[in-house]
Motif scaffolding. Structure first.
Motif, PDB file in Angstrom:
ATOM      1  N   ASP A  21       0.859  -1.179   0.000  1.00  0.00           N
ATOM      2  CA  ASP A  21       0.000   0.000   0.000  1.00  0.00           C
ATOM      3  C   ASP A  21       0.899   1.233   0.000  1.00  0.00           C
ATOM      4  OD1 ASP A  21      -1.825   2.010   0.328  1.00  0.00           O
ATOM      5  OD2 ASP A  21      -2.676   1.228   2.191  1.00  0.00           O
ATOM      6  N   LEU A  22       1.057   1.853  -1.143  1.00  0.00           N
ATOM      7  CA  LEU A  22       1.955   3.002  -1.278  1.00  0.00           C
ATOM      8  C   LEU A  22       1.491   4.209  -0.474  1.00  0.00           C
ATOM      9  CD1 LEU A  22       2.770   2.749  -5.087  1.00  0.00           C
ATOM     10  CD2 LEU A  22       4.154   1.968  -3.165  1.00  0.00           C
ATOM     11  N   ALA A  24       0.517   4.125   2.539  1.00  0.00           N
ATOM     12  CA  ALA A  24       0.757   3.872   3.966  1.00  0.00           C
ATOM     13  C   ALA A  24       2.096   4.425   4.449  1.00  0.00           C
ATOM     14  CB  ALA A  24       0.677   2.377   4.253  1.00  0.00           C
ATOM     15  N   GLY A  25       2.837   5.090   3.576  1.00  0.00           N
ATOM     16  CA  GLY A  25       4.074   5.728   4.005  1.00  0.00           C
ATOM     17  C   GLY A  25       5.317   5.047   3.478  1.00  0.00           C
ATOM     18  N   GLY A  26       6.454   5.699   3.732  1.00  0.00           N
ATOM     19  CA  GLY A  26       7.731   5.254   3.199  1.00  0.00           C
ATOM     20  C   GLY A  26       8.346   4.084   3.937  1.00  0.00           C
ATOM     21  N   GLN A  27       7.934   3.851   5.195  1.00  0.00           N
ATOM     22  CA  GLN A  27       8.443   2.713   5.958  1.00  0.00           C
ATOM     23  C   GLN A  27       7.265   1.966   6.555  1.00  0.00           C
ATOM     24  OE1 GLN A  27      11.669   3.349   8.632  1.00  0.00           O
ATOM     25  NE2 GLN A  27      12.650   4.836   7.297  1.00  0.00           N
ATOM     26  N   GLN A  28       7.219   0.674   6.292  1.00  0.00           N
ATOM     27  CA  GLN A  28       6.132  -0.169   6.766  1.00  0.00           C
ATOM     28  C   GLN A  28       6.711  -1.482   7.261  1.00  0.00           C
ATOM     29  OE1 GLN A  28       3.110  -0.658   3.683  1.00  0.00           O
ATOM     30  NE2 GLN A  28       3.868   1.182   2.667  1.00  0.00           N
ATOM     31  N   SER A  29       5.991  -2.153   8.135  1.00  0.00           N
ATOM     32  CA  SER A  29       6.355  -3.510   8.522  1.00  0.00           C
ATOM     33  C   SER A  29       5.080  -4.262   8.882  1.00  0.00           C
ATOM     34  CB  SER A  29       7.342  -3.530   9.683  1.00  0.00           C
ATOM     35  OG  SER A  29       6.769  -2.999  10.833  1.00  0.00           O
ATOM     36  N   GLU A  49       9.719   7.597  -1.949  1.00  0.00           N
ATOM     37  CA  GLU A  49       8.517   8.345  -2.300  1.00  0.00           C
ATOM     38  C   GLU A  49       8.643   9.135  -3.593  1.00  0.00           C
ATOM     39  OE1 GLU A  49       6.742  10.291   1.044  1.00  0.00           O
ATOM     40  OE2 GLU A  49       7.247   8.607   2.348  1.00  0.00           O
ATOM     41  N   GLU A  50       9.856   9.351  -4.066  1.00  0.00           N
ATOM     42  CA  GLU A  50      10.042  10.053  -5.340  1.00  0.00           C
ATOM     43  C   GLU A  50       9.961   9.109  -6.525  1.00  0.00           C
ATOM     44  OE1 GLU A  50      13.512  12.499  -5.415  1.00  0.00           O
ATOM     45  OE2 GLU A  50      13.015  13.468  -3.515  1.00  0.00           O
ATOM     46  N   THR A  51      10.655   7.967  -6.420  1.00  0.00           N
ATOM     47  CA  THR A  51      10.705   7.023  -7.546  1.00  0.00           C
ATOM     48  C   THR A  51       9.730   5.861  -7.391  1.00  0.00           C
ATOM     49  OG1 THR A  51      12.421   5.669  -6.519  1.00  0.00           O
ATOM     50  CG2 THR A  51      13.154   7.527  -7.891  1.00  0.00           C
ATOM     51  N   LEU A  52       9.150   5.694  -6.196  1.00  0.00           N
ATOM     52  CA  LEU A  52       8.277   4.580  -5.834  1.00  0.00           C
ATOM     53  C   LEU A  52       8.987   3.229  -5.924  1.00  0.00           C
ATOM     54  CD1 LEU A  52       4.865   5.678  -7.391  1.00  0.00           C
ATOM     55  CD2 LEU A  52       5.726   6.046  -5.077  1.00  0.00           C
TER      56      LEU A  52
END
Length: 62
Positions: A21-22, A24-29, A49-52
């Motif tokens: 889920d993009l 949901a932020g740049g860091q997920q676990s 977040e710039e290049t995905l």
């Protein structure tokens, strides 16, 4: 927005596909079971977040 990414199971070494889920932020676990051996993997996900571009690290749960 959702996309898919591949990770390697920390137990059996098999590749797995997961949804990210993009929004949901740049860091997920989170924990996800391997599609091959059914053991739980902790997924650490980083999204540029710039290049995905997505990077996933895995480890054993427990």
């Amino acid at each position: 927005m959702e996309t898919t990414a591949e990770y390697t199971c920390a137990y059996c070494g098999e590749p797995n596909l997961t949804f990210i889920d993009l929004s949901a932020g740049g860091q997920q676990s989170y924990v996800e079971d391997c599609q091959v051996c059914c053991r739980p993997n902790i997924l650490y996900i980083r999204v540029d977040e710039e290049t995905l571009e997505i990077e996933i690290d895995t480890e054993y749960e427990g």
